[in-house]
Design a protein around this motif. Structure first.
Motif, PDB file in Angstrom:
ATOM      1  N   SER A 114      52.150  55.309  45.202  1.00 36.15           N
ATOM      2  CA  SER A 114      52.314  53.935  45.663  1.00 36.15           C
ATOM      3  C   SER A 114      53.663  53.432  45.172  1.00 36.15           C
ATOM      4  N   THR A 115      54.629  53.303  46.080  1.00 39.47           N
ATOM      5  CA  THR A 115      55.984  52.882  45.748  1.00 39.47           C
ATOM      6  C   THR A 115      56.222  51.456  46.224  1.00 39.47           C
ATOM      7  N   LEU A 116      57.327  50.875  45.803  1.00 34.19           N
ATOM      8  CA  LEU A 116      57.677  49.549  46.291  1.00 34.19           C
ATOM      9  C   LEU A 116      57.935  49.549  47.792  1.00 34.19           C
ATOM     10  N   ALA A 117      58.271  50.710  48.365  1.00 35.22           N
ATOM     11  CA  ALA A 117      58.514  50.818  49.800  1.00 35.22           C
ATOM     12  C   ALA A 117      57.237  51.079  50.587  1.00 35.22           C
ATOM     13  N   GLY A 118      56.158  51.442  49.903  1.00 36.03           N
ATOM     14  CA  GLY A 118      54.908  51.770  50.575  1.00 36.03           C
ATOM     15  C   GLY A 118      54.348  53.082  50.061  1.00 36.03           C
ATOM     16  N   PRO A 119      53.185  53.510  50.577  1.00 38.88           N
ATOM     17  CA  PRO A 119      52.571  54.761  50.109  1.00 38.88           C
ATOM     18  C   PRO A 119      53.327  55.976  50.607  1.00 38.88           C
ATOM     19  N   VAL A 120      53.520  56.962  49.710  1.00 30.87           N
ATOM     20  CA  VAL A 120      54.234  58.195  50.034  1.00 30.87           C
ATOM     21  C   VAL A 120      53.342  59.371  49.669  1.00 30.87           C
ATOM     22  N   PRO A 121      52.704  60.006  50.659  1.00 30.72           N
ATOM     23  CA  PRO A 121      51.911  61.198  50.378  1.00 30.72           C
ATOM     24  C   PRO A 121      52.814  62.384  50.031  1.00 30.72           C
ATOM     25  N   VAL A 122      52.343  63.234  49.144  1.00 35.76           N
ATOM     26  CA  VAL A 122      53.074  64.441  48.748  1.00 35.76           C
ATOM     27  C   VAL A 122      52.082  65.598  48.658  1.00 35.76           C
ATOM     28  N   THR A 123      52.466  66.716  49.229  1.00 41.35           N
ATOM     29  CA  THR A 123      51.679  67.947  49.132  1.00 41.35           C
ATOM     30  C   THR A 123      52.459  68.951  48.303  1.00 41.35           C
ATOM     31  N   VAL A 124      51.810  69.540  47.308  1.00 36.63           N
ATOM     32  CA  VAL A 124      52.434  70.574  46.484  1.00 36.63           C
ATOM     33  C   VAL A 124      51.670  71.877  46.689  1.00 36.63           C
ATOM     34  N   VAL A 125      52.417  72.932  47.020  1.00 37.03           N
ATOM     35  CA  VAL A 125      51.814  74.249  47.195  1.00 37.03           C
ATOM     36  C   VAL A 125      52.592  75.247  46.345  1.00 37.03           C
ATOM     37  N   ARG A 126      51.962  76.381  46.094  1.00 32.10           N
ATOM     38  CA  ARG A 126      52.648  77.461  45.393  1.00 32.10           C
ATOM     39  C   ARG A 126      53.008  78.535  46.405  1.00 32.10           C
ATOM     40  N   GLU A 127      54.308  78.830  46.494  1.00 29.73           N
ATOM     41  CA  GLU A 127      54.806  79.872  47.392  1.00 29.73           C
ATOM     42  C   GLU A 127      55.421  80.974  46.539  1.00 29.73           C
TER      43      GLU A 127
END
Length: 299
Positions: A114-127
């Motif tokens: 939750s940022t001041l600009a709005g919600p930012v989803p992030v996906t983290v994967v292992r490659e």
């Protein structure tokens, strides 16, 4: 660190698996006891272009918080970003750095910040042996820049108007923060960056710009980019996720990329900190995805 010595400050670089590449960021995974002044003091003492501070947990909800898996992430965090001089609404490389730090602590998966600009989803994967984070921007927009403001930006950069690439028009692009996109006609023009720090900073404050996104097109889907960042107190940002997202929106708005596209940005080479940012556009989704690797920097 002298300021807030009880606060654990992690150091990560984003958009490179090499600690000597990409863009370093400070990451504080528990900033619940810090106010804005204390966060600014930590960021200023650390001296990186930006640092990120997690101030609490929350339950993400709503369409803008949905990840690529199609549902709200199970881990939601409120986050604030500070340059050495001021708070900024959104920072891409510090978001990636924070997501990687959380993934190393808790495992890969889906997050929402939750940022001041709005919600930012992030996906983290292992490659393979590397973690890779992909952020999804807030909804972007692109606007024209007034001729007088463009002339002032070029004067501050000491760039003749003839050195701009005609096929990529100057625009102000937003995907969480505002960036002025200027395209150089040659790689040599992009490499020769020596600007009037105070003059450009003054213009950027007036136009509410976070960086200038200076680009040179090496191929239809490959760009070299540089980002002056005087409003943050540094001459240049080595790898700029927020500007990459804004640039993706720019390419779509100007018809310079198809509705679905993957674009590679090389940044930091001229600073000796090379990094790679991957920008993805998806048909039917106005948001822009920016991904990259990263690694922890030993203190």
């Amino acid at each position: 660190m002298n300021q807030n010595s009880a606060t654990e400050v992690l150091r990560y670089t984003a958009f490179s698996a090499d600690p000597q590449g990409g863009n370093p960021a400070g990451v504080v995974l528990d900033a619940s006891g810090l106010d804005g002044a204390a966060m600014l003091a930590v960021a200023a003492e650390l001296g990186y272009s930006e640092s990120a501070f997690l101030t609490g947990r929350y339950e993400p909800d709503g369409a803008d918080s949905r990840t690529d898996a199609g549902s709200p992430a199970g881990r939601g965090y409120t986050i604030r970003y500070f340059s050495p001089k001021a708070e900024v609404p959104f920072c891409g490389h510090a978001t990636v750095a924070t997501a990687l730090a959380l993934a190393e602590r808790d495992g890969p998966g889906e997050l929402v910040f939750s940022t001041l600009a709005g919600p930012v989803p992030v996906t983290v994967v292992r490659e393979g042996g590397e973690l890779r984070a992909t952020l999804t921007s807030v909804e972007p927009h692109v606007t024209e820049i007034a001729p007088d403001d463009l002339a002032e930006a070029l004067a501050a950069l000491d760039w003749p108007a003839a050195d701009l690439a005609p096929a990529l028009p100057p625009r102000i692009a937003y995907a969480g923060a505002r960036h002025l996109v200027l395209a150089a006609a040659t790689r040599e023009r992009l490499a020769d960056l020596s600007y009037d720090f105070t003059r450009l900073e003054t213009l950027m404050h007036r136009l509410d710009l976070t960086t200038l996104q200076l680009v040179w097109r090496a191929a239809p889907d490959v760009f070299h980019v540089r980002d002056p960042f005087p409003v943050g107190g540094v001459v240049e940002d080595p790898a700029t996720g927020a500007a990459a997202a804004a640039f993706g929106a720019y390419l779509r708005a100007e018809g310079l990329a198809p509705d679905s596209a993957v674009v590679t940005l090389h940044q930091g080479e001229d600073m000796g900190r090379p990094g790679t940012l991957t920008v993805e556009l998806r048909a039917g989704d106005p948001r822009v995805r920016v991904s990259g690797t990263g690694t922890r920097i030993d203190a």
